[in-house]
Write a protein that holds these residues in place. Sequence first.
Motif, PDB file in Angstrom:
ATOM      1  N   THR A 218      -5.656  -9.584  -3.482  1.00 41.67           N
ATOM      2  CA  THR A 218      -5.066  -9.138  -2.224  1.00 41.67           C
ATOM      3  C   THR A 218      -3.940 -10.075  -1.825  1.00 41.67           C
ATOM      4  O   THR A 218      -4.091 -11.302  -1.891  1.00 41.67           O
ATOM      5  CB  THR A 218      -6.131  -9.115  -1.104  1.00 41.67           C
ATOM      6  OG1 THR A 218      -7.190  -8.236  -1.487  1.00 41.67           O
ATOM      7  CG2 THR A 218      -5.524  -8.629   0.209  1.00 41.67           C
TER       8      THR A 218
ATOM      9  N   ARG B 280       0.827  -1.195   0.000  1.00 46.32           N
ATOM     10  CA  ARG B 280       0.000   0.000   0.000  1.00 46.32           C
ATOM     11  C   ARG B 280       0.866   1.251   0.000  1.00 46.32           C
ATOM     12  O   ARG B 280       0.528   2.256  -0.623  1.00 46.32           O
ATOM     13  CB  ARG B 280      -0.939  -0.003   1.208  1.00 46.32           C
ATOM     14  CG  ARG B 280      -2.023  -1.069   1.132  1.00 46.32           C
ATOM     15  CD  ARG B 280      -2.787  -1.198   2.450  1.00 46.32           C
ATOM     16  NE  ARG B 280      -3.877  -2.171   2.362  1.00 46.32           N
ATOM     17  CZ  ARG B 280      -3.695  -3.477   2.511  1.00 46.32           C
ATOM     18  NH1 ARG B 280      -2.470  -3.964   2.739  1.00 46.32           N
ATOM     19  NH2 ARG B 280      -4.730  -4.297   2.424  1.00 46.32           N
ATOM     20  N   GLU B 281       1.982   1.180   0.715  1.00 50.47           N
ATOM     21  CA  GLU B 281       2.884   2.338   0.771  1.00 50.47           C
ATOM     22  C   GLU B 281       3.478   2.636  -0.601  1.00 50.47           C
ATOM     23  O   GLU B 281       3.612   3.806  -0.995  1.00 50.47           O
ATOM     24  CB  GLU B 281       4.003   2.097   1.794  1.00 50.47           C
ATOM     25  CG  GLU B 281       3.553   2.105   3.248  1.00 50.47           C
ATOM     26  CD  GLU B 281       2.822   0.821   3.660  1.00 50.47           C
ATOM     27  OE1 GLU B 281       2.895  -0.184   2.902  1.00 50.47           O
ATOM     28  OE2 GLU B 281       2.201   0.826   4.740  1.00 50.47           O
TER      29      GLU B 281
ATOM     30  N   ASN C  32      -3.752   8.518   4.823  1.00 52.20           N
ATOM     31  CA  ASN C  32      -3.183   7.225   5.196  1.00 52.20           C
ATOM     32  C   ASN C  32      -3.464   6.195   4.109  1.00 52.20           C
ATOM     33  O   ASN C  32      -4.110   6.496   3.102  1.00 52.20           O
ATOM     34  CB  ASN C  32      -3.727   6.752   6.554  1.00 52.20           C
ATOM     35  CG  ASN C  32      -5.243   6.644   6.560  1.00 52.20           C
ATOM     36  OD1 ASN C  32      -5.829   6.083   5.640  1.00 52.20           O
ATOM     37  ND2 ASN C  32      -5.885   7.190   7.596  1.00 52.20           N
ATOM     38  N   THR C  33      -2.957   4.979   4.327  1.00 53.93           N
ATOM     39  CA  THR C  33      -3.025   3.963   3.282  1.00 53.93           C
ATOM     40  C   THR C  33      -4.435   3.416   3.068  1.00 53.93           C
ATOM     41  O   THR C  33      -4.666   2.677   2.120  1.00 53.93           O
ATOM     42  CB  THR C  33      -2.078   2.788   3.612  1.00 53.93           C
ATOM     43  OG1 THR C  33      -2.440   2.230   4.878  1.00 53.93           O
ATOM     44  CG2 THR C  33      -0.632   3.260   3.646  1.00 53.93           C
ATOM     45  N   ASN C  34      -5.384   3.777   3.919  1.00 48.92           N
ATOM     46  CA  ASN C  34      -6.757   3.304   3.727  1.00 48.92           C
ATOM     47  C   ASN C  34      -7.329   3.760   2.391  1.00 48.92           C
ATOM     48  O   ASN C  34      -8.197   3.095   1.823  1.00 48.92           O
ATOM     49  CB  ASN C  34      -7.660   3.809   4.860  1.00 48.92           C
ATOM     50  CG  ASN C  34      -7.354   3.131   6.182  1.00 48.92           C
ATOM     51  OD1 ASN C  34      -6.721   2.076   6.208  1.00 48.92           O
ATOM     52  ND2 ASN C  34      -7.779   3.737   7.277  1.00 48.92           N
ATOM     53  N   VAL C  35      -6.844   4.901   1.891  1.00 52.36           N
ATOM     54  CA  VAL C  35      -7.358   5.414   0.620  1.00 52.36           C
ATOM     55  C   VAL C  35      -7.044   4.433  -0.512  1.00 52.36           C
ATOM     56  O   VAL C  35      -7.807   4.323  -1.481  1.00 52.36           O
ATOM     57  CB  VAL C  35      -6.787   6.815   0.314  1.00 52.36           C
ATOM     58  CG1 VAL C  35      -5.300   6.749  -0.023  1.00 52.36           C
ATOM     59  CG2 VAL C  35      -7.547   7.475  -0.825  1.00 52.36           C
TER      60      VAL C  35
ATOM     61  N   ARG D  30     -11.168  -0.975  -4.259  1.00 53.37           N
ATOM     62  CA  ARG D  30     -12.562  -1.423  -4.304  1.00 53.37           C
ATOM     63  C   ARG D  30     -13.306  -0.773  -5.471  1.00 53.37           C
ATOM     64  O   ARG D  30     -14.082  -1.433  -6.175  1.00 53.37           O
ATOM     65  CB  ARG D  30     -13.265  -1.092  -2.980  1.00 53.37           C
ATOM     66  CG  ARG D  30     -14.695  -1.648  -2.907  1.00 53.37           C
ATOM     67  CD  ARG D  30     -15.258  -1.588  -1.501  1.00 53.37           C
ATOM     68  NE  ARG D  30     -15.464  -0.220  -1.041  1.00 53.37           N
ATOM     69  CZ  ARG D  30     -14.738   0.381  -0.104  1.00 53.37           C
ATOM     70  NH1 ARG D  30     -13.739  -0.277   0.474  1.00 53.37           N
ATOM     71  NH2 ARG D  30     -14.993   1.617   0.263  1.00 53.37           N
TER      72      ARG D  30
ATOM     73  N   ASP E 199      -7.090   1.123  -0.289  1.00 55.92           N
ATOM     74  CA  ASP E 199      -8.117   0.080  -0.233  1.00 55.92           C
ATOM     75  C   ASP E 199      -9.432   0.572  -0.838  1.00 55.92           C
ATOM     76  O   ASP E 199     -10.130  -0.182  -1.533  1.00 55.92           O
ATOM     77  CB  ASP E 199      -8.341  -0.362   1.214  1.00 55.92           C
ATOM     78  CG  ASP E 199      -7.084  -0.906   1.859  1.00 55.92           C
ATOM     79  OD1 ASP E 199      -6.314  -1.588   1.153  1.00 55.92           O
ATOM     80  OD2 ASP E 199      -6.857  -0.653   3.047  1.00 55.92           O
ATOM     81  N   VAL E 200      -9.748   1.823  -0.582  1.00 53.31           N
ATOM     82  CA  VAL E 200     -10.982   2.397  -1.122  1.00 53.31           C
ATOM     83  C   VAL E 200     -10.937   2.406  -2.652  1.00 53.31           C
ATOM     84  O   VAL E 200     -11.899   1.981  -3.319  1.00 53.31           O
ATOM     85  CB  VAL E 200     -11.205   3.827  -0.583  1.00 53.31           C
ATOM     86  CG1 VAL E 200     -12.380   4.491  -1.291  1.00 53.31           C
ATOM     87  CG2 VAL E 200     -11.455   3.790   0.921  1.00 53.31           C
ATOM     88  N   TYR E 201      -9.824   2.850  -3.212  1.00 51.88           N
ATOM     89  CA  TYR E 201      -9.728   2.937  -4.669  1.00 51.88           C
ATOM     90  C   TYR E 201      -9.579   1.565  -5.320  1.00 51.88           C
ATOM     91  O   TYR E 201     -10.026   1.362  -6.456  1.00 51.88           O
ATOM     92  CB  TYR E 201      -8.589   3.875  -5.073  1.00 51.88           C
ATOM     93  CG  TYR E 201      -9.042   5.313  -5.151  1.00 51.88           C
ATOM     94  CD1 TYR E 201      -9.388   5.900  -6.369  1.00 51.88           C
ATOM     95  CD2 TYR E 201      -9.164   6.085  -4.006  1.00 51.88           C
ATOM     96  CE1 TYR E 201      -9.829   7.206  -6.446  1.00 51.88           C
ATOM     97  CE2 TYR E 201      -9.607   7.394  -4.063  1.00 51.88           C
ATOM     98  CZ  TYR E 201      -9.938   7.947  -5.289  1.00 51.88           C
ATOM     99  OH  TYR E 201     -10.388   9.241  -5.356  1.00 51.88           O
TER     100      TYR E 201
END
Length: 228
Positions: A218, A177-178, A192-195, A201, A197-199
């Motif tokens: 994944t 993710r980084e 943060n790296t959550n963005v 998806r 995961d959102v993209y």
Amino acid sequence: MSGADTKGHVLIVEDEKNLARYLQLELENEGFTTDVVYDGPAGLAKAYENVHDLILLDIMLPELSGIEVCRRVREVSQIPIIMITARGEVPDIVTGLDSGANDYVTKPFSIEELFARIRTQLRRKETKGNQDLLIGDLRILPNARRVFKADKEILLTPREFDLLNFLVQHKEQAVSREQILSSVWGFDFMGNTNVVDVYIRYLRNKMEDGSSIKLIHTVRGIGYTLRE
């Protein structure tokens, strides 16, 4: 290329004005058109104009380093970049390549060597630009920034396309993710790296659309990979 009457349009970003002028004269004598700037911010602004075929980029620049310029250009463009370094030390070269540079030359260098490296990069660019990318049932047109699935276009936002393009360029590789955040959003992104995961998806929803063919996988504990 930038014009039918030239070999290409080269942006020179070099703070040593004598060297910059020498490169400009040699390139123009060889049939290229050129733009010349002498510091990092000016180089970045010129690169953002998206009118050049290749960038010659010095590592040691005033105000904004060549490494920084390269990273920021890579957020929006895959233009060939040849780094120019005075030191030739391995860490400089590795950092330049890791930031997205395609090649490098070490001062002092012969103009013939530089021309050979420029020709190689422009040939690769032309070849890549003429090729559609086929991944599973997807057809990706990199230059047009368009994606088709079974001849039906998938409408992606600019960020979604950049994310897909990054995964395609690292096909079959597990990327963290980084790594994705740094390359697609930029090293100075404050989220943060959550963005990521959102993209991911978003991409999956648009690309897979109920299909049994899964392209983005994944990788537990690491991030994601794209494979057929």
